[in-house]
Design a protein around this motif. Structure first.
Motif, short mmCIF file in Angstrom:
data_model
loop_
_atom_site.label_atom_id
_atom_site.label_comp_id
_atom_site.label_asym_id
_atom_site.label_seq_id
_atom_site.Cartn_x
_atom_site.Cartn_y
_atom_site.Cartn_z
N MET A 1 -16.03 -10.00 7.12
CA MET A 1 -15.23 -9.00 7.81
C MET A 1 -13.81 -9.02 7.24
O MET A 1 -13.24 -10.08 7.01
CB MET A 1 -15.22 -9.30 9.31
N ALA A 2 -13.25 -7.89 7.04
CA ALA A 2 -11.90 -7.77 6.50
C ALA A 2 -10.87 -8.17 7.56
O ALA A 2 -11.16 -8.17 8.76
CB ALA A 2 -11.65 -6.35 6.03
N SER A 3 -9.68 -8.47 7.11
CA SER A 3 -8.58 -8.80 8.01
C SER A 3 -7.45 -7.80 7.83
O SER A 3 -7.29 -7.22 6.75
CB SER A 3 -8.05 -10.20 7.71
N ILE A 4 -6.67 -7.61 8.88
CA ILE A 4 -5.48 -6.77 8.84
C ILE A 4 -4.34 -7.53 9.49
O ILE A 4 -4.55 -8.56 10.14
CB ILE A 4 -5.69 -5.42 9.58
N ASP A 117 -2.99 2.49 0.06
CA ASP A 117 -2.28 1.67 -0.91
C ASP A 117 -1.10 0.98 -0.22
O ASP A 117 0.07 1.26 -0.50
CB ASP A 117 -1.81 2.55 -2.08
N VAL A 118 -1.41 0.07 0.70
CA VAL A 118 -0.39 -0.62 1.50
C VAL A 118 -0.09 -1.96 0.83
O VAL A 118 -0.98 -2.77 0.62
CB VAL A 118 -0.89 -0.83 2.94
N TYR A 134 -1.49 -2.98 9.77
CA TYR A 134 -1.44 -2.73 8.32
C TYR A 134 -2.71 -3.23 7.67
O TYR A 134 -3.01 -4.42 7.73
CB TYR A 134 -0.23 -3.45 7.71
N ALA A 135 -3.45 -2.32 7.06
CA ALA A 135 -4.65 -2.68 6.29
C ALA A 135 -4.22 -2.72 4.83
O ALA A 135 -4.11 -1.69 4.16
CB ALA A 135 -5.76 -1.66 6.52
N LEU A 136 -3.93 -3.91 4.34
CA LEU A 136 -3.45 -4.07 2.97
C LEU A 136 -4.50 -3.69 1.94
O LEU A 136 -5.70 -3.77 2.23
CB LEU A 136 -3.04 -5.52 2.72
#
Length: 180
Positions: A1-4, A117-118, A134-136
């Motif tokens: 799972m992705a992290s933000i 594009d963060v 913020y989803a980098l």
């Protein structure tokens, strides 16, 4: 799972961002992934009733492209768990204006997420425009990006997060003159 990054902490991201196909075609509501989804504004506008009928409000978010008008979604704030703003390339700053408009003009108080594009260099400025999540970009270090909140100790300009320094100093001087 992705992290933000959300509220200045690293958390697991349980949302899926739905993007149009290469030819610009939008998916059908029945083709959306299970769980929480962030759909493009165009899909929301075309299929609002079907999305609301198929999912709980806590499972629906909308993302705005730089050329979308934030006023188009104001009447739907109560139907959405979050609003995301897409930054398709680093140099496109229109998302900052969308964030400020949502917070200051339209009074949006829910989660406001930066996607696309963060990069670390943008986080402080996004925060000052009202973003709180913020989803980098996938190739960037989220732990390093979290440190961006400590890059500046004083903000001179006014923004969503604070009044201008001269007003803060005047308020402090006025408070110091008040007898006890």
């Amino acid at each position: 799972m992705a992290s933000i990054i959300k509220n200045r902490a690293i958390v697991n991201d349980d949302w899926s961002v739905v993007r149009p196909a290469e030819d610009g075609a939008l998916p059908a509501v029945s083709e959306l992934p299970a769980g929480k989804v962030i759909v493009p504004l165009a899909l929301w506008q075309a299929e609002r009733d079907a999305l609301v009928a198929a999912r709980r409000a806590a499972d629906i978010g909308v993302w705005l492209a730089p050329d979308n008008e934030p006023a188009d979604i104001v009447s739907d704030f109560d139907k959405l768990a979050l609003i995301a703003v897409d930054f398709p390339v680093f140099r496109d700053g229109r998302g900052y204006s969308i964030g400020r408009l949502l917070r200051e003009r339209y009074g949006y108080t829910g989660e406001l997420r930066a996607i696309g594009d963060v990069l670390r260099d943008q986080i402080t400025f996004m925060f000052r425009c009202g973003f709180d999540a913020y989803a980098l970009r996938a190739d960037k270090d989220i732990n390093d990006a979290l440190k961006a909140f400590d890059d500046f100790s004083v903000q001179y300009q006014g923004a969503v997060d604070t009044s201008p320094l001269f007003r803060r100093r005047a308020a402090q001087a006025g408070a110091a003159k008040v007898p006890a």
